[in-house]
Design an enzyme around this catalytic site. Structure first.
Site: not given
Ligand code: NAP
Length: 261
Positions: A140, A144
């Site tokens: 990844h 992450k």
């Molecule tokens: P990211 O860019 O860090 O996005 C997470 C967002 O959520 C950030 O804007 C963060 O704000 C915000 N956040 C934090 N706490 C929150 C709350 N209580 N309420 C609302 N928003 C909040 O991460 P990402 O790359 O998008 O990935 C997010 C998650 O999805 C990860 O766990 C990743 O492993 C997972 N994922 C899953 C799949 C799947 O198919 N299941 C695919 C890809 C990724 P701050 O940055 O200010 O904290």
């Protein structure tokens, strides 16, 4: 009382709307017929906005630490939840089951929303009983926060279940780690998930990739999946927004519950 889904337009709230996945989800929901994006909530926003906007389903792509609070909030307010955030181990799943007990709320946790990844997991579980050894390498982007990935953990669980059901013998491995009195370095054989070795690579330039290596005497089989763009997750997220309301009340794990594979 959970809003009924399945008829008309489904109202969707997105938690983590400013994140990498959240932004892509908002665009996909806006573009999807049958879905209406009614609330975009990030870390500093009041989740009550989802309730005021009449959200029927909330999509969570936040951080492992935030997801449980968001699920609790949605459960209290009768909003179904589609969880994409990683790090949802057995203990957390049990917590969600307990908090949904006696409610009509549906929570779908999908370690991976891409159809290719769901098929990779299925093929790996199908193949596992025919091979002595199985190891998983997940690769990844370095931003992450969790390791191993939710997909790798889920794959290992499915492979372990298939091996147990087939009565497979323990995997051959002569390694003695330093803590067992052998040479080498602790950790060199990866992390064990249900006794399946899982190796996590974090490399700038990558997005989300996984290989399942299967081996037996004289042959190996490698099943590899690559998510080359976050777009690969969107058809699964859109499907989940539309169909989570048709699942039984409580917790469901895996997008395969909504796919005929
Ligand atoms: P990211 O860019 O860090 O996005 C997470 C967002 O959520 C950030 O804007 C963060 O704000 C915000 N956040 C934090 N706490 C929150 C709350 N209580 N309420 C609302 N928003 C909040 O991460 P990402 O790359 O998008 O990935 C997010 C998650 O999805 C990860 O766990 C990743 O492993 C997972 N994922 C899953 C799949 C799947 O198919 N299941 C695919 C890809 C990724 P701050 O940055 O200010 O904290």
């Amino acid at each position: 009382m959970t809003a009924a889904l399945g008829q008309g337009v489904v109202k969707v709230a997105v938690f983590g709307a400013a994140g990498r996945m959240g932004q892509a989800v908002c665009r996909a929901v806006l573009d999807a017929p049958g879905l209406d994006l009614v609330a975009q909530i990030d870390v500093d926003d009041d989740p009550q906005r989802a309730v005021e906007a009449g959200a029927e389903v909330a999509v969570d792509f936040t951080h492992p630490g935030a997801t449980m609070q968001n699920i609790e909030f949605c459960a209290r307010n009768g909003i179904n939840v589609v969880v994409g955030t990683s790090g949802f181990d057995e203990a957390r799943q049990d917590q969600v089951r307990a908090l949904l007990h006696g409610t009509e709320v549906r929570v779908l946790v999908a370690p991976n929303f891409s159809i290719g990844a769901v098929l990779m997991m299925k093929f790996a579980a199908n193949a596992a009983p025919y091979f002595e050894s199985v190891e998983i390498i997940e690769l990844h982007h370095p931003d992450k926060v969790d390791a191993p990935s939710g997909t790798a953990t889920r794959t290992a669980e499915l492979v372990a279940e298939a091996r147990a059901a087939a009565g497979s013998a323990p995997m051959p491995d002569a390694t003695l780690s330093p803590s067992q009195g052998g040479p080498g370095l602790d950790g060199a054989r990866g992390a064990a998930v249900e006794s399946i070795p899982v190796h996590s690579v974090r490399l700038r330039g990558l997005i989300a990739h996984q290989e399942v290596l299967l081996g037996t005497v004289g042959e190996t089989l490698t099943i590899r999946h690559d998510s080359l763009d976050r777009a690969s997750f969107m058809p699964g997220v859109v499907l989940a927004c539309k169909k989570t309301g048709t699942l039984p009340a409580g917790l469901t794990v895996g997008l395969d519950a909504l796919l005929d594979i």
